[in-house]
Every structure is written in structure tokens, then in C-alpha cells.
Design an enzyme around this catalytic site. Sequence first.
Site, short mmCIF file in Angstrom:
data_model
loop_
_atom_site.label_atom_id
_atom_site.label_comp_id
_atom_site.label_asym_id
_atom_site.label_seq_id
_atom_site.Cartn_x
_atom_site.Cartn_y
_atom_site.Cartn_z
N ARG A 112 0.84 -1.21 0.00
CA ARG A 112 0.00 0.00 0.00
C ARG A 112 0.87 1.25 0.00
O ARG A 112 2.00 1.22 0.46
CB ARG A 112 -0.95 0.01 1.20
CG ARG A 112 -0.28 -0.01 2.59
CD ARG A 112 0.14 1.35 3.09
NE ARG A 112 0.41 1.35 4.53
CZ ARG A 112 1.21 2.21 5.13
NH1 ARG A 112 1.86 3.12 4.43
NH2 ARG A 112 1.39 2.18 6.43
N GLU A 211 -6.38 7.25 8.06
CA GLU A 211 -5.23 8.01 8.59
C GLU A 211 -4.68 8.99 7.55
O GLU A 211 -4.22 10.08 7.89
CB GLU A 211 -4.15 7.03 9.03
CG GLU A 211 -2.93 7.71 9.60
CD GLU A 211 -1.90 6.71 10.14
OE1 GLU A 211 -2.29 5.68 10.69
OE2 GLU A 211 -0.71 7.00 9.99
N ARG A 215 -5.37 5.63 0.92
CA ARG A 215 -4.45 4.50 1.05
C ARG A 215 -4.74 3.65 -0.17
O ARG A 215 -5.85 3.11 -0.31
CB ARG A 215 -4.70 3.71 2.33
CG ARG A 215 -4.18 4.40 3.60
CD ARG A 215 -2.66 4.31 3.66
NE ARG A 215 -2.07 5.10 4.72
CZ ARG A 215 -1.81 4.64 5.96
NH1 ARG A 215 -2.11 3.41 6.28
NH2 ARG A 215 -1.23 5.41 6.84
N CYS A 257 1.39 10.77 9.51
CA CYS A 257 2.34 10.21 10.48
C CYS A 257 3.74 10.21 9.86
O CYS A 257 3.91 9.79 8.71
CB CYS A 257 1.94 8.78 10.84
SG CYS A 257 3.13 7.95 11.94
N THR A 259 6.13 8.27 10.13
CA THR A 259 6.65 6.96 9.70
C THR A 259 6.30 6.66 8.25
O THR A 259 6.91 5.79 7.64
CB THR A 259 6.06 5.80 10.54
OG1 THR A 259 4.64 5.76 10.35
CG2 THR A 259 6.38 5.95 12.01
N ARG A 266 4.10 0.50 2.39
CA ARG A 266 4.31 -0.65 3.27
C ARG A 266 4.01 -1.89 2.44
O ARG A 266 2.88 -2.09 1.98
CB ARG A 266 3.40 -0.58 4.50
CG ARG A 266 3.83 -1.61 5.57
CD ARG A 266 3.11 -1.40 6.89
NE ARG A 266 1.80 -2.03 6.94
CZ ARG A 266 1.58 -3.29 7.31
NH1 ARG A 266 2.57 -4.07 7.67
NH2 ARG A 266 0.34 -3.78 7.32
N ARG A 295 4.30 -7.41 12.48
CA ARG A 295 2.99 -7.04 13.04
C ARG A 295 2.16 -8.30 13.21
O ARG A 295 2.50 -9.35 12.67
CB ARG A 295 2.24 -6.07 12.11
CG ARG A 295 2.91 -4.73 11.95
CD ARG A 295 2.05 -3.73 11.15
NE ARG A 295 2.72 -2.43 11.07
CZ ARG A 295 2.19 -1.35 10.54
NH1 ARG A 295 0.97 -1.37 10.01
NH2 ARG A 295 2.85 -0.21 10.51
N GLU A 300 -1.50 -3.44 12.55
CA GLU A 300 -0.74 -2.76 13.59
C GLU A 300 -1.42 -2.90 14.95
O GLU A 300 -2.64 -2.83 15.05
CB GLU A 300 -0.68 -1.29 13.21
CG GLU A 300 0.38 -0.56 13.94
CD GLU A 300 0.50 0.85 13.42
OE1 GLU A 300 -0.46 1.38 12.84
OE2 GLU A 300 1.58 1.43 13.64
P1 ADP Z 1 -1.58 -0.28 6.97
O1 ADP Z 1 -0.90 -1.37 6.25
O2 ADP Z 1 -2.62 0.30 6.11
O3 ADP Z 1 -0.60 0.67 7.52
P2 ADP Z 1 -2.56 -2.09 9.14
O4 ADP Z 1 -1.31 -2.64 9.71
O5 ADP Z 1 -3.62 -1.69 10.10
O6 ADP Z 1 -2.34 -0.78 8.28
O7 ADP Z 1 -3.14 -3.15 8.13
C1 ADP Z 1 -4.35 -2.94 7.49
C2 ADP Z 1 -5.02 -4.24 7.11
O8 ADP Z 1 -4.30 -4.89 6.10
C3 ADP Z 1 -5.12 -5.22 8.26
O9 ADP Z 1 -6.37 -5.88 8.20
C4 ADP Z 1 -4.03 -6.21 7.95
O10 ADP Z 1 -4.24 -7.49 8.49
C5 ADP Z 1 -4.11 -6.24 6.45
N1 ADP Z 1 -2.88 -6.74 5.82
C6 ADP Z 1 -1.64 -6.27 5.96
N2 ADP Z 1 -0.77 -6.99 5.24
C7 ADP Z 1 -1.48 -7.97 4.64
C8 ADP Z 1 -1.17 -9.04 3.78
N3 ADP Z 1 0.08 -9.26 3.34
N4 ADP Z 1 -2.17 -9.85 3.36
C9 ADP Z 1 -3.44 -9.62 3.77
N5 ADP Z 1 -3.80 -8.63 4.57
C10 ADP Z 1 -2.84 -7.81 5.01
N1 ARG Z 2 0.90 6.85 16.57
C1 ARG Z 2 1.13 5.46 16.72
C2 ARG Z 2 2.36 5.25 17.58
O1 ARG Z 2 3.06 6.19 17.80
C3 ARG Z 2 1.32 4.76 15.37
C4 ARG Z 2 2.57 5.10 14.64
C5 ARG Z 2 2.85 4.38 13.35
N2 ARG Z 2 1.69 3.83 12.72
C6 ARG Z 2 0.84 4.49 11.99
N3 ARG Z 2 -0.24 3.85 11.62
N4 ARG Z 2 1.03 5.69 11.59
O2 ARG Z 2 2.62 4.18 18.04
#
Ligand code: ADP
Ligand code: ARG
Length: 342
Positions: A112, A211, A215, A257, A259, A266, A295, A300
Site C-alpha cells: 500500500r 489516517e 491509502r 504520520c 513513519t 508498506r 505485526r 498494527e
Molecule cells: P496499513 O498497512 O494500512 O498501515 P494495518 O497494519 O492496520 O495498516 O493493516 C491494514 C489491514 O491490512 C489489516 O487488516 C491487515 O491485516 C491487512 N494486511 C496487511 N498486510 C497484509 C497481507 N500481506 N495480506 C493480507 N492482509 C494484510
Molecule cells: N501513533 C502510533 C504510535 O506512535 C502509530 C505510529 C505508526 N503507525 C501508523 N499507523 N502511523 O505508536
Amino acid sequence: MTYPNFTKDHKSLMAKYLTKEVFENLKGLKTKNGFTIEQAIKSGIDNPDSGIGVYAGDEESYTLFAPLFDPIIEEYHGFSKEDRHKSNLNPSELNASNPDPSNRYIISTRIRVGRNLADFPLGTSISKEQRYEVEKIVSTTLESLDGNLEGRYYPLLGMNEEDRLSLVQDHFLFKAGDRFLESAGLNRDWPSGRGIYHNNEKTFLVWINEEDELRVISMQKGGNIKEVFERLVSAIKELEKRMKFAYSEHLGYITSCPTNLGTAMRASVHISLPKLCKNMELFKSITNKHHLQIRGIHGEHSSSEEGIYDISNKRRLGITEVECVQDMHNGITELIKVEENL
Ligand code: ADP
Ligand code: ARG
């Protein structure tokens, strides 16, 4: 506002770098959208377990509040204030054969990027009307896409709860009520203005006004990382023809953010490593070597279930998109090799 009362539980980079002196320099300042240091640090104060603990209100926040943001960005991404971001979205430069052609370990692959519209504040300081405008602009633009990107927009407002939950459970949709986003002001007026666009196969999806304003997501079952990257790149190119995103020569794509700055990318796999997960020290030594983050299965701040992890690139700024995916690919390849030898 007075200097925050940090306790020993406040472990974020914000708590580390917001010294009394930095705070005194920044308090009282406002960006042109009215965003203050108080708003920027609220999430990290309310949530002592934050790792980062700070959000921007707009592109200007990164310069106006640079004495706080710069050292955080430097520590997280290894990127100094003299560096310039670079981009490479050429899939032919990615050296990534499927690390798991027999489908034994990798369940799915997802890449993403975050994007925000150049002419609006970030979600932390956007008004309800502006958020609606963003939703309208982005969803209308998305509905003009064709071929394998063609799909429909599903607003959260009015979505039935069963459908919403199943989209979250199946990893397609963001969850509701994240406490870090809540404190940062990113959940204001929920659920209005939020939603998800996806094609029929749910291999191309866009979250609107979570966020970040967008995305952009490409995902599918299995470990064909290259195909996932190619689809994402084709979508980014189509969107860039139609919308102007917030971008700076120094920081790359601007996100709420720190990060996510730079590529805002990501790239992850959901992977089952039943033996390796019993030796977390070895597991982490490999992920650290390849700059990867571990994760849990629901994203997250979630935990792993049945030895399944979400493993992704940690650095996003100062390296190109191809390098982000390459980090993930190389690390996953090594993890699988080690798992097989255990
Ligand atoms: P983001 O990737 O958008 O920063 P999250 O860590 O919250 O945020 O992940 C968002 C969603 O994407 C969650 O439901 C997570 O389980 C799913 N996800 C992340 N990576 C994968 C993957 N490789 N395959 C399937 N789902 C995924
Ligand atoms: N604000 C949260 C922390 O400081 C998340 C930071 C990174 N993740 C994010 N989705 N932006 O732990």
C-alpha cells in the site's frame, strides 16, 4: 499550554525528543491551517505506549515544528534533514521472484501507499466539509478507472454492520475506533466522509479518509510480489494523471504520520513460520537485518494468531519504492530458508 507531564511509561520518540527547550520554542506557533504543537503531540501523550507519538496537520507542520519532527524522522528512517527523497516505480528494476512458489508459507501479499491531496490539510486538521470534498473528488476519480482497476466506491456511512465487519475481518477494510487516531483527531465526524473503493476481485482497493486521505492498496493471495507491485504502480500512475498529491522534494509524499513519509509504502506478506516463531531472537535478528517490521495478523497493534505474522518494510523515506519492496522480498526469502532448515 504547559510542558507535558511525561511518565516513565511514555516511550515514544516524541517523548524522547520533545525537550523543555524544544517545547518552549514551538508552543504558540500555528500553521496556516491553525495546527499547533499541542495537537501534534496529543496522541503520544494520551497513549503512553505510542512508538512515535506525533502527527502532522499539514505539510507546513514538518517545517514549522522541525525541531521535533527532524530527529524523529532521522531516528525512524535513518534520514537526515540534508537528505533528499528519491523515487523509483519501475517494476522491471525489482528483483523479486516468488519466494514461496509452492505456497507453503506465504498466505497473501499486500502493498500500500498513502497519499493526501495537495490542496487540502491532512486529516488531523481537515474540516467536515473539506473531508466530504476529498471523498467526492477521490471517489469520482476512482470510478473513472477501467480495466483491472475498475470498481465501485462503498461509503462507510450507511454500510450495514455485517458487511463492514466482514471487510475488516478479511483484511480489506480499516478497523474503527483506533485510539491513536482518535487522540490525533483523525476519527472526528466518524463515519462520515470515509469509505472504501475496490475492484470486483478485491485486488485493488483504496481507503478514503482514514489516517491518510488515500491509502492505495494492491493485494492478492500467495507470494507473487512482483504482480502485486505492478498492479499498484499502474494504479498510482493512473491516479497521478488525475489528482495532485502533497509532495515535497525533501520528504517525498506528505503523510499525517512521520513513519509514512517518502514512499508512504508498506509492502507486506502474511506468512506462517511455525518453527521460527518459537525462536523470536533468531526471527528478530533476520527481520532487523533486512529492516523489516513484525505485526500481528490484524494489522498494527494486533497480535499473531497461529504463528501467522504480517512482515513488512520498516523504512519508507530516503529509499525508493523498488527498494522498499526489495527489502521485504529479500528478508522474506531468508526467513523461509531458515524456517525450512529448522
Ligand atoms: P496499513 O498497512 O494500512 O498501515 P494495518 O497494519 O492496520 O495498516 O493493516 C491494514 C489491514 O491490512 C489489516 O487488516 C491487515 O491485516 C491487512 N494486511 C496487511 N498486510 C497484509 C497481507 N500481506 N495480506 C493480507 N492482509 C494484510
Ligand atoms: N501513533 C502510533 C504510535 O506512535 C502509530 C505510529 C505508526 N503507525 C501508523 N499507523 N502511523 O505508536
